[in-house]
Structure formats: C-alpha cells, structure tokens
Design an enzyme around this catalytic site. Structure first.
Site, mmCIF file in Angstrom:
data_model
loop_
_atom_site.group_PDB
_atom_site.id
_atom_site.type_symbol
_atom_site.label_atom_id
_atom_site.label_comp_id
_atom_site.label_asym_id
_atom_site.label_seq_id
_atom_site.Cartn_x
_atom_site.Cartn_y
_atom_site.Cartn_z
ATOM 1 N N ARG A 89 0.813 -1.216 0.000
ATOM 2 C CA ARG A 89 0.000 0.000 0.000
ATOM 3 C C ARG A 89 0.838 1.254 0.000
ATOM 4 O O ARG A 89 0.285 2.355 -0.056
ATOM 5 C CB ARG A 89 -0.881 0.014 1.247
ATOM 6 C CG ARG A 89 -2.209 -0.691 1.060
ATOM 7 C CD ARG A 89 -2.833 -0.822 2.455
ATOM 8 N NE ARG A 89 -4.254 -0.657 2.432
ATOM 9 C CZ ARG A 89 -5.103 -1.590 2.942
ATOM 10 N NH1 ARG A 89 -4.663 -2.709 3.435
ATOM 11 N NH2 ARG A 89 -6.379 -1.371 2.928
ATOM 12 N N ARG A 128 -21.187 -2.448 5.881
ATOM 13 C CA ARG A 128 -20.326 -3.409 6.548
ATOM 14 C C ARG A 128 -20.187 -3.052 8.036
ATOM 15 O O ARG A 128 -20.104 -3.932 8.886
ATOM 16 C CB ARG A 128 -18.942 -3.438 5.882
ATOM 17 C CG ARG A 128 -18.049 -4.537 6.416
ATOM 18 C CD ARG A 128 -16.788 -4.666 5.603
ATOM 19 N NE ARG A 128 -15.866 -3.565 5.851
ATOM 20 C CZ ARG A 128 -14.718 -3.402 5.216
ATOM 21 N NH1 ARG A 128 -14.368 -4.230 4.250
ATOM 22 N NH2 ARG A 128 -13.939 -2.401 5.500
ATOM 23 N N ARG A 134 -16.983 -3.265 12.400
ATOM 24 C CA ARG A 134 -15.556 -2.934 12.403
ATOM 25 C C ARG A 134 -15.332 -1.535 12.967
ATOM 26 O O ARG A 134 -16.024 -0.594 12.600
ATOM 27 C CB ARG A 134 -14.998 -3.024 10.982
ATOM 28 C CG ARG A 134 -14.362 -4.349 10.690
ATOM 29 C CD ARG A 134 -13.860 -4.431 9.276
ATOM 30 N NE ARG A 134 -12.836 -3.450 8.942
ATOM 31 C CZ ARG A 134 -12.081 -3.531 7.870
ATOM 32 N NH1 ARG A 134 -12.230 -4.540 7.037
ATOM 33 N NH2 ARG A 134 -11.198 -2.613 7.618
ATOM 34 N N ARG A 145 -9.766 6.970 5.374
ATOM 35 C CA ARG A 145 -9.095 5.837 4.724
ATOM 36 C C ARG A 145 -9.069 6.007 3.207
ATOM 37 O O ARG A 145 -8.098 5.634 2.542
ATOM 38 C CB ARG A 145 -9.787 4.514 5.105
ATOM 39 C CG ARG A 145 -9.368 4.058 6.513
ATOM 40 C CD ARG A 145 -10.343 3.060 7.108
ATOM 41 N NE ARG A 145 -10.460 1.855 6.329
ATOM 42 C CZ ARG A 145 -11.582 1.133 6.238
ATOM 43 N NH1 ARG A 145 -12.681 1.515 6.863
ATOM 44 N NH2 ARG A 145 -11.599 0.047 5.514
HETATM 45 P P1 AMP Z 1 -8.092 -3.642 5.195
HETATM 46 O O1 AMP Z 1 -8.866 -4.721 5.845
HETATM 47 O O2 AMP Z 1 -7.242 -4.135 4.078
HETATM 48 O O3 AMP Z 1 -8.942 -2.474 4.808
HETATM 49 O O4 AMP Z 1 -7.058 -3.091 6.303
HETATM 50 C C1 AMP Z 1 -7.536 -2.556 7.519
HETATM 51 C C2 AMP Z 1 -6.467 -1.680 8.159
HETATM 52 O O5 AMP Z 1 -5.283 -2.460 8.428
HETATM 53 C C3 AMP Z 1 -5.968 -0.531 7.299
HETATM 54 O O6 AMP Z 1 -6.818 0.607 7.371
HETATM 55 C C4 AMP Z 1 -4.605 -0.276 7.920
HETATM 56 O O7 AMP Z 1 -4.705 0.402 9.166
HETATM 57 C C5 AMP Z 1 -4.129 -1.674 8.194
HETATM 58 N N1 AMP Z 1 -3.423 -2.241 7.010
HETATM 59 C C6 AMP Z 1 -3.802 -3.290 6.250
HETATM 60 N N2 AMP Z 1 -2.921 -3.519 5.273
HETATM 61 C C7 AMP Z 1 -1.942 -2.579 5.407
HETATM 62 C C8 AMP Z 1 -0.754 -2.272 4.697
HETATM 63 N N3 AMP Z 1 -0.376 -2.977 3.614
HETATM 64 N N4 AMP Z 1 -0.015 -1.234 5.142
HETATM 65 C C9 AMP Z 1 -0.350 -0.529 6.237
HETATM 66 N N5 AMP Z 1 -1.466 -0.741 6.940
HETATM 67 C C10 AMP Z 1 -2.260 -1.765 6.541
#
Ligand code: AMP
Length: 187
Positions: A89, A128, A134, A145
């Site tokens: 990311r 969601r 969440r 986000r």
């Molecule tokens: P997600 O379920 O992919 O939306 O991830 C939820 C949260 O986990 C994100 O908003 C970040 O806080 C953290 N996160 C997940 N993947 C990453 C990543 N590759 N780099 C940094 N933070 C991450």
C-alpha cells in the site's frame, strides 16, 4: 497466474474477490488487514501496536507491515503462489516486496486493480459497519481511509503499470460477475 496482487480502494470488494480467486487458483489469499485484525483480537504485541493506527484509518508503519508479510510469504503454503490482498500500500512496501521476491527468485504475474466509485464504496463500507461492527468503518474514518488510499496507494498503480502488470477490472456488480471479469482479465 500464481503470484498476484489485488489493489483497490477500501470497499471495492477486495476481500470477497480475494477468497474466490484464491480458491480458483489454489493459492492462499493473504490479507494484511485480516492478519492485523486477528492480532488485535488475540491481543498480541503486534496487535497492540497496530490497533491505534487502524482505529484512526491510518496505515500501520511499514516496518511492522513489511516484517509481517516477509514472515507470511516464507511459509510453506505460499511457496507456489499467493494472492496478496491489501499489500503493498506504500512505495516502501513495493520496494520490500520486490526484495522478498527477488531473494526467492520469483516475480509477480499480475496486479489486479479493482475499481469502484466513491459513493458506492462509502455506502458499502457503512453497510459493513452495521453487519460486522468494524471499529474503522465509521463515516469519518472511512473518508479518511479513502484519502490515505488516494495519497499513498493510488500512485502504486503507475509503478506497476510501468511494468505492464496491471489489469483494471470494474468492481461494481454481482460478486460472481466481478470474479468472472477478473478471471478473464488474467487469461
Ligand atoms: P483492510 O482490511 O485491508 O482495509 O485493512 C484494515 C487496516 O489495516 C488498514 O486501514 C490499515 O490500518 C491496516 N493495514 C492493512 N494492510 C496494510 C498495509 N499494507 N499497510 C499498512 N497498513 C495496513
């Protein structure tokens, strides 16, 4: 197609599609978000460190995230392929993934970019929030986000486009239709 990335805004349907694609290709779907959430739930040290960032809709620091992915990709089930959902990311994570793969003499096969418009994405994420509760699915955190994605992750599409790896797929519509679109884009 065994080494894949799934990139897209929060709420584009990455998690849902990752599970289906992993099944279709017989490879593990690796979601950094899921791994962080499991660590938060189990109250591990990593979970404790990640939680504050996640709750604010910020990215977890690269050092933590990169170490987690390096460890996960070294596991046996990822040797013949993987689908990374939500990693890399940041530019630093792209560099780290390049190193990890180069050390193993491997390379990415494709990067699937799942697109969806902002209003639809916000609507899905608010839904969601109701269904899954969440902590990072409140409207304010969702908007943040999306901004963080635009600023830090959207530029990565250019990086992978320059390597001719990106397949852009419309993420709107029925789940099965989107999966079909992705599979045909990967042919
Ligand atoms: P997600 O379920 O992919 O939306 O991830 C939820 C949260 O986990 C994100 O908003 C970040 O806080 C953290 N996160 C997940 N993947 C990453 C990543 N590759 N780099 C940094 N933070 C991450």
């Amino acid at each position: 197609m065994t080494r894949l990335l799934l990139i897209g805004t929060p709420g584009a349907g990455k998690g849902t599609q990752a599970a289906r694609l992993a099944e279709a290709f017989g490879i593990p779907a690796i979601s950094t978000g899921d791994i962080f959430r499991a660590n938060v739930k189990n109250e591990t040290e990593l979970g404790r460190q990640a939680k504050a960032f996640m709750d604010r809709g910020e990215y977890v620091p690269d050092t933590l995230t990169n170490a987690l992915v390096r460890d996960r990709l070294s596991q046996e089930d990822a040797k013949n392929g993987f689908l990374l959902d939500g990693y890399p990311r940041t530019a630093d994570q792209v560099t780290e993934l390049d190193h990890i793969l180069a050390e193993q003499g491997e390379a990415l096969d494709a990067v699937v970019q799942l697109t969806a418009d902002t209003d639809e994405v916000v609507r899905r994420l608010l839904n969601r929030a109701i269904e899954q509760g969440r902590a990072d699915d409140t409207e304010e955190v969702i908007r943040h986000r999306l901004d963080v994605y635009e600023e830090q992750t959207a530029p990565l599409i250019e990086v992978y486009s320059a390597r001719n790896l990106v397949r852009e797929v419309d993420g709107l519509g029925a789940v099965a239709d989107v999966t079909e679109r992705i599979l045909s884009a990967l042919k």
